[in-house]
Write a protein that holds these residues in place. Structure first.
Motif, PDB file in Angstrom:
ATOM      1  N   TYR A  36       0.808  -1.215   0.000  1.00 31.90           N
ATOM      2  CA  TYR A  36       0.000   0.000   0.000  1.00 31.90           C
ATOM      3  C   TYR A  36       0.849   1.277   0.000  1.00 31.90           C
ATOM      4  N   ALA A  37       2.146   1.143   0.174  1.00 31.42           N
ATOM      5  CA  ALA A  37       3.028   2.315   0.158  1.00 31.42           C
ATOM      6  C   ALA A  37       3.205   2.807  -1.276  1.00 31.42           C
ATOM      7  N   ARG A  38       3.417   4.092  -1.415  1.00 31.55           N
ATOM      8  CA  ARG A  38       3.725   4.651  -2.735  1.00 31.55           C
ATOM      9  C   ARG A  38       5.118   4.189  -3.148  1.00 31.55           C
ATOM     10  N   LYS A  39       5.326   4.149  -4.448  1.00 29.96           N
ATOM     11  CA  LYS A  39       6.637   3.767  -4.958  1.00 29.96           C
ATOM     12  C   LYS A  39       7.655   4.842  -4.590  1.00 29.96           C
ATOM     13  N   PRO A  40       8.920   4.438  -4.426  1.00 29.86           N
ATOM     14  CA  PRO A  40       9.955   5.439  -4.143  1.00 29.86           C
ATOM     15  C   PRO A  40      10.101   6.422  -5.303  1.00 29.86           C
ATOM     16  N   GLU A  41      10.594   7.604  -4.988  1.00 28.89           N
ATOM     17  CA  GLU A  41      10.908   8.583  -6.029  1.00 28.89           C
ATOM     18  C   GLU A  41      12.072   8.087  -6.876  1.00 28.89           C
ATOM     19  N   GLY A  42      13.005   7.394  -6.226  1.00 25.86           N
ATOM     20  CA  GLY A  42      14.183   6.849  -6.903  1.00 25.86           C
ATOM     21  C   GLY A  42      14.387   5.405  -6.468  1.00 25.86           C
ATOM     22  N   LYS A  43      15.397   5.184  -5.653  1.00 26.22           N
ATOM     23  CA  LYS A  43      15.767   3.855  -5.181  1.00 26.22           C
ATOM     24  C   LYS A  43      15.913   3.892  -3.667  1.00 26.22           C
ATOM     25  N   LEU A  44      15.315   2.920  -2.970  1.00 29.13           N
ATOM     26  CA  LEU A  44      15.455   2.848  -1.516  1.00 29.13           C
ATOM     27  C   LEU A  44      16.795   2.225  -1.146  1.00 29.13           C
ATOM     28  N   ILE A  45      17.436   2.822  -0.152  1.00 26.64           N
ATOM     29  CA  ILE A  45      18.631   2.243   0.451  1.00 26.64           C
ATOM     30  C   ILE A  45      18.463   2.302   1.962  1.00 26.64           C
ATOM     31  N   PRO A 108      22.567  12.389  25.842  1.00 28.52           N
ATOM     32  CA  PRO A 108      23.835  12.292  26.561  1.00 28.52           C
ATOM     33  C   PRO A 108      24.082  10.887  27.112  1.00 28.52           C
ATOM     34  N   SER A 109      25.330  10.446  27.032  1.00 28.35           N
ATOM     35  CA  SER A 109      25.788   9.163  27.588  1.00 28.35           C
ATOM     36  C   SER A 109      25.021   7.967  27.033  1.00 28.35           C
ATOM     37  N   GLU A 110      24.736   7.980  25.746  1.00 32.28           N
ATOM     38  CA  GLU A 110      24.005   6.873  25.128  1.00 32.28           C
ATOM     39  C   GLU A 110      24.778   6.308  23.946  1.00 32.28           C
ATOM     40  N   LYS A 111      24.493   5.054  23.661  1.00 30.14           N
ATOM     41  CA  LYS A 111      25.005   4.408  22.451  1.00 30.14           C
ATOM     42  C   LYS A 111      23.815   3.722  21.794  1.00 30.14           C
ATOM     43  N   ILE A 112      23.656   3.924  20.484  1.00 32.05           N
ATOM     44  CA  ILE A 112      22.546   3.319  19.756  1.00 32.05           C
ATOM     45  C   ILE A 112      23.034   2.771  18.415  1.00 32.05           C
ATOM     46  N   THR A 113      22.286   1.810  17.899  1.00 31.52           N
ATOM     47  CA  THR A 113      22.543   1.261  16.573  1.00 31.52           C
ATOM     48  C   THR A 113      21.198   1.066  15.895  1.00 31.52           C
ATOM     49  N   GLY A 114      21.102   1.411  14.628  1.00 33.12           N
ATOM     50  CA  GLY A 114      19.864   1.212  13.884  1.00 33.12           C
ATOM     51  C   GLY A 114      20.037   1.628  12.437  1.00 33.12           C
ATOM     52  N   TRP A 115      18.948   1.582  11.703  1.00 33.19           N
ATOM     53  CA  TRP A 115      18.951   1.833  10.269  1.00 33.19           C
ATOM     54  C   TRP A 115      18.193   3.107   9.931  1.00 33.19           C
ATOM     55  N   VAL A 116      18.692   3.827   8.945  1.00 38.73           N
ATOM     56  CA  VAL A 116      18.002   4.964   8.344  1.00 38.73           C
ATOM     57  C   VAL A 116      17.729   4.588   6.891  1.00 38.73           C
ATOM     58  N   VAL A 117      16.482   4.702   6.475  1.00 40.11           N
ATOM     59  CA  VAL A 117      16.107   4.398   5.093  1.00 40.11           C
ATOM     60  C   VAL A 117      16.020   5.708   4.317  1.00 40.11           C
ATOM     61  N   LEU A 118      16.612   5.722   3.139  1.00 40.20           N
ATOM     62  CA  LEU A 118      16.599   6.909   2.280  1.00 40.20           C
ATOM     63  C   LEU A 118      16.107   6.539   0.887  1.00 40.20           C
ATOM     64  N   ASP A 119      15.508   7.495   0.234  1.00 40.41           N
ATOM     65  CA  ASP A 119      15.013   7.364  -1.137  1.00 40.41           C
ATOM     66  C   ASP A 119      15.929   8.227  -2.005  1.00 40.41           C
ATOM     67  N   VAL A 120      16.874   7.595  -2.706  1.00 40.69           N
ATOM     68  CA  VAL A 120      17.906   8.313  -3.457  1.00 40.69           C
ATOM     69  C   VAL A 120      17.655   8.204  -4.961  1.00 40.69           C
ATOM     70  N   PRO A 121      18.197   9.136  -5.759  1.00 41.38           N
ATOM     71  CA  PRO A 121      17.949   9.111  -7.204  1.00 41.38           C
ATOM     72  C   PRO A 121      18.465   7.849  -7.889  1.00 41.38           C
ATOM     73  N   ASP A 122      19.668   7.410  -7.526  1.00 36.61           N
ATOM     74  CA  ASP A 122      20.271   6.247  -8.180  1.00 36.61           C
ATOM     75  C   ASP A 122      21.326   5.657  -7.248  1.00 36.61           C
ATOM     76  N   LEU A 123      21.827   4.496  -7.601  1.00 38.10           N
ATOM     77  CA  LEU A 123      22.791   3.815  -6.741  1.00 38.10           C
ATOM     78  C   LEU A 123      24.216   4.329  -6.913  1.00 38.10           C
ATOM     79  N   GLU A 124      24.367   5.409  -7.659  1.00 33.69           N
ATOM     80  CA  GLU A 124      25.658   6.090  -7.772  1.00 33.69           C
ATOM     81  C   GLU A 124      25.607   7.439  -7.067  1.00 33.69           C
ATOM     82  N   SER A 125      24.550   7.669  -6.303  1.00 35.22           N
ATOM     83  CA  SER A 125      24.358   8.943  -5.605  1.00 35.22           C
ATOM     84  C   SER A 125      25.397   9.153  -4.512  1.00 35.22           C
ATOM     85  N   VAL A 126      25.572  10.408  -4.164  1.00 30.99           N
ATOM     86  CA  VAL A 126      26.280  10.795  -2.953  1.00 30.99           C
ATOM     87  C   VAL A 126      25.199  11.174  -1.960  1.00 30.99           C
TER      88      VAL A 126
END
Length: 143
Positions: A36-45, A108-126
């Protein structure tokens, strides 16, 4: 320009590195699992981030009570043009639920690990992360 696995840090004018983070992995094979989600504008990473702060992190300087990784991103395509959308806020980023998300900030005084999802134009993006507290700086990675 940073490489995956290279430390990024920020601190005060005395050289106190009270905030450190590392992009430890970039997954370019992300598929949307929500029909049900809309398609990405580019490519999801998806970008895996590990971050930590000391008790001395100056959140007043940062302008917030936490450092957020899910905002303040931009993407530059293989032709050097900045994407015409915010890669951290498209419908696909919010609704595809592809990785355990780093939806909370680090205080303050925390450590975390997780993922950020981005919608980028192409897989050669900066991809560029320039949080609000970095007036004259930020970090970038070549995919």
């Amino acid at each position: 320009m940073k490489k995956v696995g290279e430390l990024g840090a920020a601190g005060d004018s005395n050289g106190d590195r009270s905030f450190e983070f590392t992009v430890t992995e970039v997954d370019t094979s992300v598929k949307c699992g929500n029909p049900y989600a809309r398609k990405p504008e580019g490519k999801l990473i998806a970008i895996k981030i590990t971050a930590k702060t000391t008790k001395n992190v100056s959140l007043d300087t940062l302008g917030s009570d936490e450092i957020w990784f899910t905002q303040d991103w931009k993407a530059i395509d293989k032709n050097g043009e900045t994407a015409g959308w915010d890669p951290d806020s498209t419908d696909a980023v919010y609704n595809c639920e592809v990785k355990p998300s780093l939806m909370r900030g680090v205080g303050p005084s925390e450590k975390i690990t997780g993922w950020v999802v981005l919608d980028v134009p192409d897989l050669e993006s900066v991809i560029v992360w320039q949080p609000g507290f970095m007036v004259n700086g930020g970090w970038e990675w070549q995919l």
